[in-house]
Design a protein around this motif. Sequence first.
Motif, PDB file in Angstrom:
ATOM      1  N   ALA A 112       0.822  -1.212   0.000  1.00  0.00           N
ATOM      2  CA  ALA A 112       0.000   0.000   0.000  1.00  0.00           C
ATOM      3  C   ALA A 112       0.860   1.267   0.000  1.00  0.00           C
ATOM      4  O   ALA A 112       0.330   2.377  -0.009  1.00  0.00           O
ATOM      5  CB  ALA A 112      -0.924   0.008   1.212  1.00  0.00           C
ATOM      6  N   GLY A 113       2.187   1.098   0.027  1.00  0.00           N
ATOM      7  CA  GLY A 113       3.077   2.247   0.005  1.00  0.00           C
ATOM      8  C   GLY A 113       3.214   2.957   1.347  1.00  0.00           C
ATOM      9  O   GLY A 113       3.516   4.148   1.391  1.00  0.00           O
ATOM     10  N   ALA A 114       3.011   2.229   2.429  1.00  0.00           N
ATOM     11  CA  ALA A 114       3.042   2.842   3.764  1.00  0.00           C
ATOM     12  C   ALA A 114       4.445   3.247   4.213  1.00  0.00           C
ATOM     13  O   ALA A 114       4.586   4.079   5.096  1.00  0.00           O
ATOM     14  CB  ALA A 114       2.449   1.875   4.785  1.00  0.00           C
ATOM     15  N   PHE A 115       5.475   2.672   3.613  1.00  0.00           N
ATOM     16  CA  PHE A 115       6.840   2.962   4.034  1.00  0.00           C
ATOM     17  C   PHE A 115       7.493   3.881   3.008  1.00  0.00           C
ATOM     18  O   PHE A 115       7.438   3.627   1.813  1.00  0.00           O
ATOM     19  CB  PHE A 115       7.641   1.667   4.183  1.00  0.00           C
ATOM     20  N   ASP A 116       8.132   4.944   3.487  1.00  0.00           N
ATOM     21  CA  ASP A 116       8.749   5.896   2.566  1.00  0.00           C
ATOM     22  C   ASP A 116      10.216   5.571   2.288  1.00  0.00           C
ATOM     23  O   ASP A 116      10.914   6.327   1.624  1.00  0.00           O
ATOM     24  CB  ASP A 116       8.604   7.331   3.075  1.00  0.00           C
ATOM     25  N   HIS A 117      10.696   4.448   2.801  1.00  0.00           N
ATOM     26  CA  HIS A 117      12.050   3.980   2.521  1.00  0.00           C
ATOM     27  C   HIS A 117      12.055   2.456   2.639  1.00  0.00           C
ATOM     28  O   HIS A 117      11.077   1.853   3.073  1.00  0.00           O
ATOM     29  CB  HIS A 117      13.067   4.626   3.473  1.00  0.00           C
ATOM     30  N   ARG A 118      13.156   1.844   2.231  1.00  0.00           N
ATOM     31  CA  ARG A 118      13.254   0.385   2.254  1.00  0.00           C
ATOM     32  C   ARG A 118      13.325  -0.106   3.698  1.00  0.00           C
ATOM     33  O   ARG A 118      14.108   0.420   4.502  1.00  0.00           O
ATOM     34  CB  ARG A 118      14.493  -0.039   1.476  1.00  0.00           C
ATOM     35  N   VAL A 119      12.523  -1.116   4.011  1.00  0.00           N
ATOM     36  CA  VAL A 119      12.482  -1.692   5.350  1.00  0.00           C
ATOM     37  C   VAL A 119      12.405  -3.217   5.253  1.00  0.00           C
ATOM     38  O   VAL A 119      12.112  -3.770   4.198  1.00  0.00           O
ATOM     39  CB  VAL A 119      11.275  -1.163   6.172  1.00  0.00           C
ATOM     40  N   GLU A 120      12.658  -3.864   6.388  1.00  0.00           N
ATOM     41  CA  GLU A 120      12.513  -5.316   6.475  1.00  0.00           C
ATOM     42  C   GLU A 120      11.815  -5.646   7.790  1.00  0.00           C
ATOM     43  O   GLU A 120      11.813  -4.835   8.723  1.00  0.00           O
ATOM     44  CB  GLU A 120      13.872  -6.009   6.378  1.00  0.00           C
ATOM     45  N   LEU A 121      11.225  -6.829   7.849  1.00  0.00           N
ATOM     46  CA  LEU A 121      10.528  -7.283   9.051  1.00  0.00           C
ATOM     47  C   LEU A 121      11.411  -8.300   9.759  1.00  0.00           C
ATOM     48  O   LEU A 121      11.733  -9.353   9.190  1.00  0.00           O
ATOM     49  CB  LEU A 121       9.187  -7.920   8.682  1.00  0.00           C
ATOM     50  N   VAL A 122      11.818  -7.978  10.988  1.00  0.00           N
ATOM     51  CA  VAL A 122      12.680  -8.866  11.763  1.00  0.00           C
ATOM     52  C   VAL A 122      12.036  -9.086  13.126  1.00  0.00           C
ATOM     53  O   VAL A 122      11.909  -8.158  13.926  1.00  0.00           O
ATOM     54  CB  VAL A 122      14.109  -8.289  11.922  1.00  0.00           C
ATOM     55  N   GLU A 123      11.591 -10.323  13.362  1.00  0.00           N
ATOM     56  CA  GLU A 123      10.971 -10.723  14.624  1.00  0.00           C
ATOM     57  C   GLU A 123       9.865  -9.751  15.034  1.00  0.00           C
ATOM     58  O   GLU A 123       9.786  -9.321  16.183  1.00  0.00           O
ATOM     59  CB  GLU A 123      12.041 -10.868  15.713  1.00  0.00           C
ATOM     60  N   GLY A 124       9.022  -9.376  14.080  1.00  0.00           N
ATOM     61  CA  GLY A 124       7.871  -8.527  14.354  1.00  0.00           C
ATOM     62  C   GLY A 124       8.161  -7.044  14.356  1.00  0.00           C
ATOM     63  O   GLY A 124       7.248  -6.236  14.483  1.00  0.00           O
ATOM     64  N   GLU A 125       9.424  -6.667  14.222  1.00  0.00           N
ATOM     65  CA  GLU A 125       9.802  -5.250  14.212  1.00  0.00           C
ATOM     66  C   GLU A 125      10.154  -4.820  12.796  1.00  0.00           C
ATOM     67  O   GLU A 125      10.707  -5.601  12.015  1.00  0.00           O
ATOM     68  CB  GLU A 125      11.023  -5.007  15.101  1.00  0.00           C
ATOM     69  N   ILE A 126       9.865  -3.566  12.490  1.00  0.00           N
ATOM     70  CA  ILE A 126      10.235  -3.012  11.188  1.00  0.00           C
ATOM     71  C   ILE A 126      11.577  -2.317  11.339  1.00  0.00           C
ATOM     72  O   ILE A 126      11.724  -1.406  12.155  1.00  0.00           O
ATOM     73  CB  ILE A 126       9.154  -2.045  10.679  1.00  0.00           C
ATOM     74  N   TRP A 127      12.536  -2.788  10.561  1.00  0.00           N
ATOM     75  CA  TRP A 127      13.890  -2.234  10.591  1.00  0.00           C
ATOM     76  C   TRP A 127      14.169  -1.506   9.291  1.00  0.00           C
ATOM     77  O   TRP A 127      13.878  -2.028   8.207  1.00  0.00           O
ATOM     78  CB  TRP A 127      14.926  -3.331  10.736  1.00  0.00           C
ATOM     79  N   PRO A 128      14.763  -0.320   9.355  1.00  0.00           N
ATOM     80  CA  PRO A 128      15.173   0.348   8.111  1.00  0.00           C
ATOM     81  C   PRO A 128      16.343  -0.404   7.483  1.00  0.00           C
ATOM     82  O   PRO A 128      17.164  -0.988   8.184  1.00  0.00           O
ATOM     83  CB  PRO A 128      15.600   1.737   8.573  1.00  0.00           C
ATOM     84  N   VAL A 129      16.394  -0.416   6.174  1.00  0.00           N
ATOM     85  CA  VAL A 129      17.520  -0.991   5.451  1.00  0.00           C
ATOM     86  C   VAL A 129      18.409   0.179   5.037  1.00  0.00           C
ATOM     87  O   VAL A 129      17.986   1.041   4.276  1.00  0.00           O
ATOM     88  CB  VAL A 129      17.048  -1.798   4.220  1.00  0.00           C
ATOM     89  N   VAL A 130      19.613   0.207   5.606  1.00  0.00           N
ATOM     90  CA  VAL A 130      20.535   1.316   5.384  1.00  0.00           C
ATOM     91  C   VAL A 130      21.604   0.876   4.393  1.00  0.00           C
ATOM     92  O   VAL A 130      22.297  -0.114   4.629  1.00  0.00           O
ATOM     93  CB  VAL A 130      21.198   1.754   6.716  1.00  0.00           C
ATOM     94  N   ILE A 131      21.717   1.608   3.284  1.00  0.00           N
ATOM     95  CA  ILE A 131      22.694   1.257   2.263  1.00  0.00           C
ATOM     96  C   ILE A 131      23.502   2.497   1.912  1.00  0.00           C
ATOM     97  O   ILE A 131      23.021   3.383   1.217  1.00  0.00           O
ATOM     98  CB  ILE A 131      22.016   0.692   1.009  1.00  0.00           C
ATOM     99  N   GLY A 132      24.739   2.559   2.426  1.00  0.00           N
ATOM    100  CA  GLY A 132      25.644   3.648   2.084  1.00  0.00           C
ATOM    101  C   GLY A 132      26.567   3.240   0.946  1.00  0.00           C
ATOM    102  O   GLY A 132      26.469   2.134   0.408  1.00  0.00           O
ATOM    103  N   SER A 133      27.499   4.106   0.604  1.00  0.00           N
ATOM    104  CA  SER A 133      28.400   3.863  -0.526  1.00  0.00           C
ATOM    105  C   SER A 133      29.254   2.614  -0.334  1.00  0.00           C
ATOM    106  O   SER A 133      29.318   1.749  -1.213  1.00  0.00           O
ATOM    107  CB  SER A 133      29.308   5.073  -0.752  1.00  0.00           C
ATOM    108  N   TRP A 134      29.923   2.504   0.833  1.00  0.00           N
ATOM    109  CA  TRP A 134      30.761   1.315   1.053  1.00  0.00           C
ATOM    110  C   TRP A 134      29.910   0.047   1.021  1.00  0.00           C
ATOM    111  O   TRP A 134      30.287  -0.954   0.422  1.00  0.00           O
ATOM    112  CB  TRP A 134      31.515   1.417   2.392  1.00  0.00           C
ATOM    113  N   HIS A 135      28.763   0.097   1.649  1.00  0.00           N
ATOM    114  CA  HIS A 135      27.854  -1.050   1.680  1.00  0.00           C
ATOM    115  C   HIS A 135      27.501  -1.487   0.261  1.00  0.00           C
ATOM    116  O   HIS A 135      27.620  -2.653  -0.100  1.00  0.00           O
ATOM    117  CB  HIS A 135      26.594  -0.677   2.465  1.00  0.00           C
ATOM    118  N   GLY A 136      27.055  -0.543  -0.557  1.00  0.00           N
ATOM    119  CA  GLY A 136      26.675  -0.864  -1.936  1.00  0.00           C
ATOM    120  C   GLY A 136      27.840  -1.404  -2.744  1.00  0.00           C
ATOM    121  O   GLY A 136      27.688  -2.357  -3.517  1.00  0.00           O
TER     122      GLY A 136
END
Length: 184
Positions: A21-45
């Motif tokens: 439904a587009g409820a999240f304005d950035h990339r997230v993941e579901l971990v053990e019932g919690e919504i975690w942001p997915v952080v991707i910086g330059s080194w990570h990418g």
Amino acid sequence: MTKPVLAYRWSQSEFLRASEAGAFDHRVELVEGEIWPVVIGSWHGDTVGQLLATLPRDGVRVTTATLPTGESLPDPDCWVRRVDAGPIGMVGSRLSVWAAVDVLLVVEVADETMIQDLNVKTRLYGQAGYPVYWVVTQRAVYEHTGPISTGYRTRVEYLPGERIPVPYAGIELAVDDLIAPPAT
């Protein structure tokens, strides 16, 4: 007097409905019932790109897809499955569920997320029975093997200049080939 705060735990279906439904304005993941942001910086990418280019591909599929695990929907940076494996189920209409025996390697690249990747996700992937889990940091690769209900029996730290085994391919790779240099 402080009132207790009740934490809300998301189910997979609630998370998928909200995401679709587009409820999240950035990339997230579901971990053990919690919504975690997915952080991707330059080194990570850069490191994810290096991993994707370096991991052996004979008889396997290397992917960046969400990997439904228990009641969680984590987004490993990449993972490897047998090329001839078929999903054993679905979460929603778009996410395949895979048998642990078909998931050969799970990799998280940890910059800002190192504590979560070395603790919560280690437990999550170990409970799922995935045989090998790597956490790639700017200074080392942590290999977890021997999945158990609390995580993994063994964790070995591989430093630059060393080689790390890739059991599904029967080879070793240079740690230096897996870790991108720091972004400048």
